[in-house]
Design a protein around this motif. Structure first.
Motif, PDB file in Angstrom:
ATOM      1  N   MET B   1       1.178  15.214  18.474  1.00 42.98           N
ATOM      2  CA  MET B   1       0.379  14.167  17.841  1.00 42.98           C
ATOM      3  C   MET B   1       0.884  13.916  16.427  1.00 42.98           C
ATOM      4  N   ILE B   2       0.785  12.660  15.991  1.00 39.08           N
ATOM      5  CA  ILE B   2       1.336  12.288  14.686  1.00 39.08           C
ATOM      6  C   ILE B   2       0.201  11.784  13.789  1.00 39.08           C
ATOM      7  N   PRO B   3       0.068  12.352  12.607  1.00 35.23           N
ATOM      8  CA  PRO B   3      -0.980  11.870  11.701  1.00 35.23           C
ATOM      9  C   PRO B   3      -0.589  10.514  11.114  1.00 35.23           C
ATOM     10  N   ILE B   4      -1.499   9.568  11.138  1.00 39.82           N
ATOM     11  CA  ILE B   4      -1.219   8.248  10.565  1.00 39.82           C
ATOM     12  C   ILE B   4      -2.411   7.793   9.744  1.00 39.82           C
ATOM     13  N   GLN B   5      -2.140   6.843   8.851  1.00 40.74           N
ATOM     14  CA  GLN B   5      -3.249   6.156   8.186  1.00 40.74           C
ATOM     15  C   GLN B   5      -2.829   4.705   8.003  1.00 40.74           C
ATOM     16  N   MET B   6      -3.767   3.807   8.148  1.00 40.95           N
ATOM     17  CA  MET B   6      -3.455   2.386   7.919  1.00 40.95           C
ATOM     18  C   MET B   6      -4.712   1.634   7.538  1.00 40.95           C
ATOM     19  N   GLU B   7      -4.503   0.456   6.977  1.00 41.71           N
ATOM     20  CA  GLU B   7      -5.630  -0.384   6.594  1.00 41.71           C
ATOM     21  C   GLU B   7      -5.804  -1.454   7.667  1.00 41.71           C
ATOM     22  N   ILE B   8      -6.974  -1.487   8.284  1.00 36.44           N
ATOM     23  CA  ILE B   8      -7.248  -2.492   9.308  1.00 36.44           C
ATOM     24  C   ILE B   8      -8.374  -3.392   8.798  1.00 36.44           C
ATOM     25  N   ASN B   9      -8.067  -4.638   8.551  1.00 33.00           N
ATOM     26  CA  ASN B   9      -9.041  -5.598   8.018  1.00 33.00           C
ATOM     27  C   ASN B   9      -9.793  -5.026   6.817  1.00 33.00           C
ATOM     28  N   GLY B  10      -9.049  -4.394   5.913  1.00 32.01           N
ATOM     29  CA  GLY B  10      -9.647  -3.920   4.677  1.00 32.01           C
ATOM     30  C   GLY B  10     -10.206  -2.502   4.758  1.00 32.01           C
ATOM     31  N   GLN B  11     -10.290  -1.943   5.949  1.00 26.80           N
ATOM     32  CA  GLN B  11     -10.829  -0.585   6.077  1.00 26.80           C
ATOM     33  C   GLN B  11      -9.700   0.389   6.367  1.00 26.80           C
ATOM     34  N   THR B  12      -9.677   1.494   5.639  1.00 33.25           N
ATOM     35  CA  THR B  12      -8.628   2.484   5.861  1.00 33.25           C
ATOM     36  C   THR B  12      -9.057   3.452   6.958  1.00 33.25           C
ATOM     37  N   ILE B  13      -8.160   3.664   7.910  1.00 31.99           N
ATOM     38  CA  ILE B  13      -8.448   4.659   8.947  1.00 31.99           C
ATOM     39  C   ILE B  13      -7.387   5.756   8.878  1.00 31.99           C
ATOM     40  N   GLU B  14      -7.789   6.940   9.250  1.00 31.85           N
ATOM     41  CA  GLU B  14      -6.858   8.067   9.366  1.00 31.85           C
ATOM     42  C   GLU B  14      -7.120   8.711  10.707  1.00 31.85           C
ATOM     43  N   MET B  15      -6.048   8.969  11.458  1.00 31.82           N
ATOM     44  CA  MET B  15      -6.221   9.645  12.746  1.00 31.82           C
ATOM     45  C   MET B  15      -4.896  10.209  13.229  1.00 31.82           C
ATOM     46  N   GLU B  16      -4.937  10.896  14.353  1.00 29.74           N
ATOM     47  CA  GLU B  16      -3.710  11.406  14.962  1.00 29.74           C
ATOM     48  C   GLU B  16      -3.466  10.643  16.255  1.00 29.74           C
ATOM     49  N   VAL B  17      -2.190  10.253  16.461  1.00 29.32           N
ATOM     50  CA  VAL B  17      -1.883   9.439  17.646  1.00 29.32           C
ATOM     51  C   VAL B  17      -0.698  10.039  18.398  1.00 29.32           C
ATOM     52  N   ALA B  18      -0.611   9.688  19.684  1.00 33.22           N
ATOM     53  CA  ALA B  18       0.559  10.056  20.478  1.00 33.22           C
ATOM     54  C   ALA B  18       1.731   9.191  20.014  1.00 33.22           C
ATOM     55  N   PRO B  19       2.962   9.730  20.074  1.00 31.44           N
ATOM     56  CA  PRO B  19       4.115   8.968  19.556  1.00 31.44           C
ATOM     57  C   PRO B  19       4.348   7.650  20.275  1.00 31.44           C
ATOM     58  N   ASP B  20       3.907   7.547  21.538  1.00 27.96           N
ATOM     59  CA  ASP B  20       4.179   6.315  22.278  1.00 27.96           C
ATOM     60  C   ASP B  20       2.982   5.363  22.279  1.00 27.96           C
ATOM     61  N   ALA B  64       2.489   4.656  15.158  1.00 27.93           N
ATOM     62  CA  ALA B  64       3.082   5.488  14.111  1.00 27.93           C
ATOM     63  C   ALA B  64       3.966   4.654  13.184  1.00 27.93           C
ATOM     64  N   GLN B  65       4.600   3.628  13.756  1.00 33.01           N
ATOM     65  CA  GLN B  65       5.463   2.740  12.980  1.00 33.01           C
ATOM     66  C   GLN B  65       4.627   1.936  11.969  1.00 33.01           C
ATOM     67  N   ALA B  66       3.386   1.654  12.324  1.00 31.24           N
ATOM     68  CA  ALA B  66       2.511   0.853  11.455  1.00 31.24           C
ATOM     69  C   ALA B  66       1.790   1.711  10.429  1.00 31.24           C
ATOM     70  N   SER B  67       2.039   3.013  10.439  1.00 29.23           N
ATOM     71  CA  SER B  67       1.358   3.899   9.497  1.00 29.23           C
ATOM     72  C   SER B  67       1.721   3.531   8.059  1.00 29.23           C
ATOM     73  N   GLY B  68       0.724   3.553   7.195  1.00 29.06           N
ATOM     74  CA  GLY B  68       0.949   3.221   5.795  1.00 29.06           C
ATOM     75  C   GLY B  68       0.973   1.731   5.523  1.00 29.06           C
TER      76      GLY B  68
END
Lengths: 276, 158
Positions: B1-20, B64-68
């Protein structure tokens, strides 16, 4: 992507090529190819997103340099590039795909529907390949001749493409497809240098109708030293038909493919040469 | 699992996702279901989002590519009480039938108007060329984008 365990985003080209030394490393640029990949050997994704230097498109004097992460959208809207290159970029995919498809991906992927390499062959471009051992400059024809996978074996990365617009100043690109957003049935690109009405340099390249984009030396030979006339272009187009075995394509018959090659090579040459 | 964080419509989310995991599947998993899964392989365009402001097909982008990075979907445009001029124009032109392709098409349309405040029909066609609509035949959508561009220009002047 089924067996991928690691996802890394290196901060430099050096770090990226070091990671590519590891078995099972795969490169992620735009992602349109890799994201749907079922390659069971892919273990580590090397995401190039942070290599911002590779997004640069530079025109300096007689040289154009396209960083490997330059997108088709950047090319499509660039003001200082040959119109044939802008047309080739415009012909690829659709807007949201052009926004992510990269120059490096178009070259490294090595599938028959990559359109950009066909035009790069006609511009006599050179591929800059970087590895842990250093930087190599490989003519695009040699890069494609074996297969990009072999040219990049051992952890090499496409970092840029360069060409001199003045070397083949008359050039053209034609994509033939059923719709604007479909894969090509046939791609043709050509580049000419004409001095005193005589053809001094010639490149003729085909894509999509062959397994991988390639030059057609027989057609180029038919052009060299000849006057830049419709008759010469017709002869070169016939030479191209005789030189190429079309790839089986369920959309079109072999006979149709041969007629396409002849018609499109002739049209591309006439278009490159401009109004008589 | 890969830790990611991103902003979705102004809200920041953090979670772990499968690489695919695709960005599309991530968005739907966290409840952003205006983003549609049509073909899942980059043809239909129903999954379009803005990634750092650039219109892309989220089925072909890895989470994972969209992280950050910053993700915007149609929720960032407007809502029933406060529709965006594009949303109003699409409704009034009759550019929406079943509606499945529309959230993504509105984002494509917004990109067109951002790049070309007074878009020609050719510019609109090119900007919407990644979106399949099996109901309308596109004519009304092109009209709607032109109308919205005019309205947005007038609002700018006010």
């Amino acid at each position: 992507m089924i067996n991928v365990e690691k996802f890394v985003r290196p901060a430099s080209v050096d770090a990226a090529v070091a990671l590519l030394q590891e078995t099972g490393s795969v490169v992620l640029a735009g992602g349109t190819g890799l994201s749907l990949s079922k390659d069971p050997n892919a273990r580590t994704v090397v995401d190039l997103s942070d290599l911002h230097d590779l997004r640069r498109l530079e025109v300096t004097g007689e040289r154009v340099r396209l960083g490997a992460l330059v997108t088709m959208t950047q090319l499509r809207h660039a003001k200082e590039l040959p119109l044939s290159l802008v047309a080739a970029a415009r012909s690829i995919g659709s807007t949201p795909l052009r926004n992510v498809i990269t120059v490096g991906g178009e070259l490294a992927r090595g599938v028959y529907w990559n359109d950009l390499p066909v035009l790069l062959l006609a511009l006599d471009a050179v591929v800059e390949v970087t590895s842990a051992a250093g930087v190599e400059r490989v003519p695009v024809a040699a890069f494609l001749a074996d297969h990009p996978k072999r040219a990049l074996a051992g952890g090499k990365l496409v970092t840029a493409v360069e060409f001199s617009p003045g070397f083949l100043p008359m050039n053209a690109y034609i994509k033939y497809a059923r719709t604007e957003v479909d894969y090509a049935i046939c791609d043709v690109a050509c580049g000419l240098r004409v001095e005193g009405g005589v053809i001094r340099e010639a490149r003729v390249a085909l894509g999509a109708i062959v397994p991988l984009a390639r030059r057609v030396p027989e057609a180029e030979q038919a052009l060299l030293g000849q006057p830049a006339t419709p008759e010469t272009f017709g002869m070169a187009a016939k030479a191209a038909v005789g030189a190429v075995e079309p790839r089986p394509d369920f959309r079109v018959s072999r006979e149709y493919q041969r007629q396409l090659i002849e018609a499109l090579v002739r049209r591309a040459l006439e278009s490159a040469a401009g109004p008589a | 699992m890969i830790p990611i964080q991103m902003e979705i419509n102004g809200q920041t989310i953090e979670m772990e996702v499968a690489p695919d995991l695709s960005l599309l599947d991530l968005l739907r998993a966290v409840g952003v279901d205006s983003v549609k899964k049509g073909c899942g392989e980059g043809d239909c365009g129903a999954c379009g989002v803005l990634l750092d402001g650039v219109y892309v097909k989220s089925c072909l982008i890895l989470a994972a590519q969209a992280s950050g990075r910053r993700v915007e979907t149609v929720e960032s445009l407007g809502n029933v009480e406060h529709p965006h001029p594009l949303q109003t124009a699409f409704v009034e032109a009759g550019a929406v039938q079943c509606g499945f392709c529309i959230p993504s098409m509105l984002l494509a349309a917004r990109s067109v108007i951002e790049a070309h405040p007074e878009p020609t029909v050719e510019q609109i066609k090119e900007g919407l060329d990644g979106n399949l609509c099996r109901c309308t035949g596109y004519v009304k959508q092109i009209e709607a984008v032109q109308t919205a561009a005019r309205v947005m220009k007038e609002e700018d002047h006010e």
